[in-house]
Design a protein around this motif. Structure first.
Motif, mmCIF file in Angstrom:
data_model
loop_
_atom_site.group_PDB
_atom_site.id
_atom_site.type_symbol
_atom_site.label_atom_id
_atom_site.label_comp_id
_atom_site.label_asym_id
_atom_site.label_seq_id
_atom_site.Cartn_x
_atom_site.Cartn_y
_atom_site.Cartn_z
ATOM 1 N N ARG A 135 0.802 -1.211 0.000
ATOM 2 C CA ARG A 135 0.000 0.000 0.000
ATOM 3 C C ARG A 135 0.841 1.269 0.000
ATOM 4 N NH1 ARG A 135 -3.732 -2.631 -1.760
ATOM 5 N NH2 ARG A 135 -5.435 -3.460 -0.509
ATOM 6 N N GLY A 136 2.127 1.151 -0.197
ATOM 7 C CA GLY A 136 2.961 2.349 -0.211
ATOM 8 C C GLY A 136 4.397 1.977 -0.502
ATOM 9 N N GLY A 137 5.285 2.966 -0.471
ATOM 10 C CA GLY A 137 6.691 2.722 -0.735
ATOM 11 C C GLY A 137 7.327 3.915 -1.397
ATOM 12 N N PRO A 138 8.619 3.830 -1.631
ATOM 13 C CA PRO A 138 9.329 4.952 -2.261
ATOM 14 C C PRO A 138 8.870 5.153 -3.701
ATOM 15 C CG PRO A 138 10.744 3.022 -2.112
ATOM 16 C CD PRO A 138 9.504 2.693 -1.345
ATOM 17 N N PRO A 139 9.042 6.362 -4.227
ATOM 18 C CA PRO A 139 8.587 6.661 -5.593
ATOM 19 C C PRO A 139 9.555 6.176 -6.664
ATOM 20 C CG PRO A 139 9.513 8.621 -4.633
ATOM 21 C CD PRO A 139 9.576 7.568 -3.562
ATOM 22 N N VAL A 140 10.031 4.963 -6.528
ATOM 23 C CA VAL A 140 10.911 4.331 -7.515
ATOM 24 C C VAL A 140 10.317 2.968 -7.830
ATOM 25 C CG1 VAL A 140 13.233 3.495 -8.031
ATOM 26 C CG2 VAL A 140 12.927 5.516 -6.581
ATOM 27 N N PHE A 141 10.142 2.683 -9.118
ATOM 28 C CA PHE A 141 9.474 1.452 -9.529
ATOM 29 C C PHE A 141 10.345 0.725 -10.550
ATOM 30 C CE2 PHE A 141 6.588 4.937 -8.710
ATOM 31 C CZ PHE A 141 5.808 4.426 -7.682
ATOM 32 N N GLU A 142 10.516 -0.562 -10.329
ATOM 33 C CA GLU A 142 11.307 -1.375 -11.257
ATOM 34 C C GLU A 142 10.619 -2.717 -11.430
ATOM 35 O OE1 GLU A 142 15.729 -1.353 -11.222
ATOM 36 O OE2 GLU A 142 15.507 -3.522 -10.905
ATOM 37 N N GLY A 143 10.281 -3.032 -12.646
ATOM 38 C CA GLY A 143 9.588 -4.293 -12.885
ATOM 39 C C GLY A 143 9.318 -4.506 -14.358
ATOM 40 N N ARG A 144 8.384 -5.381 -14.629
ATOM 41 C CA ARG A 144 8.095 -5.818 -15.988
ATOM 42 C C ARG A 144 7.080 -4.906 -16.670
ATOM 43 N NH1 ARG A 144 5.232 -11.680 -17.264
ATOM 44 N NH2 ARG A 144 5.263 -11.587 -19.545
ATOM 45 N N LEU A 145 7.417 -4.450 -17.857
ATOM 46 C CA LEU A 145 6.436 -3.755 -18.698
ATOM 47 C C LEU A 145 5.595 -4.841 -19.380
ATOM 48 C CD1 LEU A 145 8.518 -0.892 -20.329
ATOM 49 C CD2 LEU A 145 6.525 -0.624 -18.849
ATOM 50 N N LEU A 146 4.382 -5.000 -18.918
ATOM 51 C CA LEU A 146 3.559 -6.112 -19.384
ATOM 52 C C LEU A 146 3.200 -5.967 -20.859
ATOM 53 C CD1 LEU A 146 1.072 -6.508 -16.397
ATOM 54 C CD2 LEU A 146 3.157 -7.811 -16.844
ATOM 55 N N PRO A 147 3.026 -7.099 -21.552
ATOM 56 C CA PRO A 147 2.536 -7.037 -22.934
ATOM 57 C C PRO A 147 1.159 -6.386 -22.983
ATOM 58 C CG PRO A 147 3.350 -9.239 -22.388
ATOM 59 C CD PRO A 147 3.298 -8.472 -21.109
ATOM 60 N N ALA A 148 0.858 -5.701 -24.066
ATOM 61 C CA ALA A 148 -0.420 -4.995 -24.188
ATOM 62 C C ALA A 148 -1.604 -5.938 -24.066
ATOM 63 C CB ALA A 148 -0.471 -4.247 -25.523
ATOM 64 N N ARG A 149 -1.422 -7.211 -24.413
ATOM 65 C CA ARG A 149 -2.557 -8.134 -24.332
ATOM 66 C C ARG A 149 -2.948 -8.447 -22.890
ATOM 67 N NH1 ARG A 149 -0.397 -13.967 -26.568
ATOM 68 N NH2 ARG A 149 0.685 -14.677 -24.701
ATOM 69 N N ARG A 150 -2.114 -8.008 -21.925
ATOM 70 C CA ARG A 150 -2.474 -8.152 -20.514
ATOM 71 C C ARG A 150 -3.278 -6.963 -20.005
ATOM 72 N NH1 ARG A 150 1.167 -11.250 -17.384
ATOM 73 N NH2 ARG A 150 -0.037 -10.537 -15.599
ATOM 74 N N ASN A 151 -3.431 -5.919 -20.833
ATOM 75 C CA ASN A 151 -4.162 -4.718 -20.399
ATOM 76 C C ASN A 151 -5.593 -5.011 -19.932
ATOM 77 O OD1 ASN A 151 -1.886 -3.272 -20.945
ATOM 78 N ND2 ASN A 151 -2.763 -2.002 -22.550
ATOM 79 N N PRO A 152 -6.325 -5.940 -20.569
ATOM 80 C CA PRO A 152 -7.689 -6.212 -20.075
ATOM 81 C C PRO A 152 -7.728 -6.621 -18.601
ATOM 82 C CG PRO A 152 -7.417 -7.130 -22.272
ATOM 83 C CD PRO A 152 -6.068 -6.639 -21.842
#
Length: 201
Positions: free
Chosen positions: A125-142
């Motif tokens: 529910r919170g944390g520092p304003p730095v994010f590192e992770g996977r840019l999901l494929p667009a087909r996961r947008n739904p």
């Protein structure tokens, strides 16, 4: 006839040709390869569809562990974003909403990096304003349609070209899609061989 005479006759008996060895018993055709070609074709198509579905996860597993730097406030470089790659971005979350992961029940937060069309899904529910992770494929947008709809109701200017960064998801971590793909590829080869043999018979 004396015993000596009998022994002499046995001594001069013509040699008999050695009996030819019996051929080895014919191997029974394996039921695995004697299947109906229609069944083999259906199994091959199913394996192909599942491999296609797992490919993004396998591709991300094999991708570079070096993150793409998307910049920070006032200097974002979203043109460098690549789907299914590890990326890092800095900035405050706007229109953030609490969500719960359906499979595990773990709390997560979905929000938009202020000034961008990049949606971040981060654990907790919170944390520092730095994010590192996977840019999901667009087909996961739904999967995020409901969350994005709620963010739009809060005033998030998200058009159709938004991306999702799943914070904390890094390459080389999830082996299950790789192992599953290897098994599916083996099954596909088995069924392809069976299909070719049946059609060529």
């Amino acid at each position: 006839m004396t015993d000596d005479r009998k022994g002499e006759e046995r001594f001069f008996e013509p040699e008999r040709a050695p009996a030819e060895p019996e051929p080895p018993p014919r191997r029974r055709a394996s039921a695995l390869f004697a299947r109906n070609p229609v069944f083999a074709a259906v199994a091959l198509l199913l394996c192909g569809w599942l491999l296609y579905d797992l490919w993004p996860d396998v591709s991300y597993f094999l991708s570079s562990p070096a993150p793409i730097d998307l910049g920070g406030p006032g200097a974002y470089r979203l043109d460098a974003a690549r789907e299914n790659r590890l990326a890092q971005i800095r900035g405050e979350l706007a229109q953030a909403i609490p969500v719960t992961e359906a499979r595990t029940g773990a709390p997560r937060t979905v929000g938009r990096i202020a000034g961008t069309n990049l949606v971040v899904d981060r654990p907790g529910r919170g944390g520092p304003p730095v994010f590192e992770g996977r840019l999901l494929p667009a087909r996961r947008n739904p999967d995020y349609a409901a969350a994005v709809g709620a963010m739009r109701e809060r005033g998030a200017p998200l058009g159709d070209g938004w991306l999702v960064l799943r914070d904390g998801e890094r390459p080389r971590r999830k082996w299950l899609p790789v192992a599953g793909s290897a098994i599916l590829a083996l099954l596909a080869l088995v069924n392809l061989r069976a299909l070719v043999k049946r059609l060529a018979a």
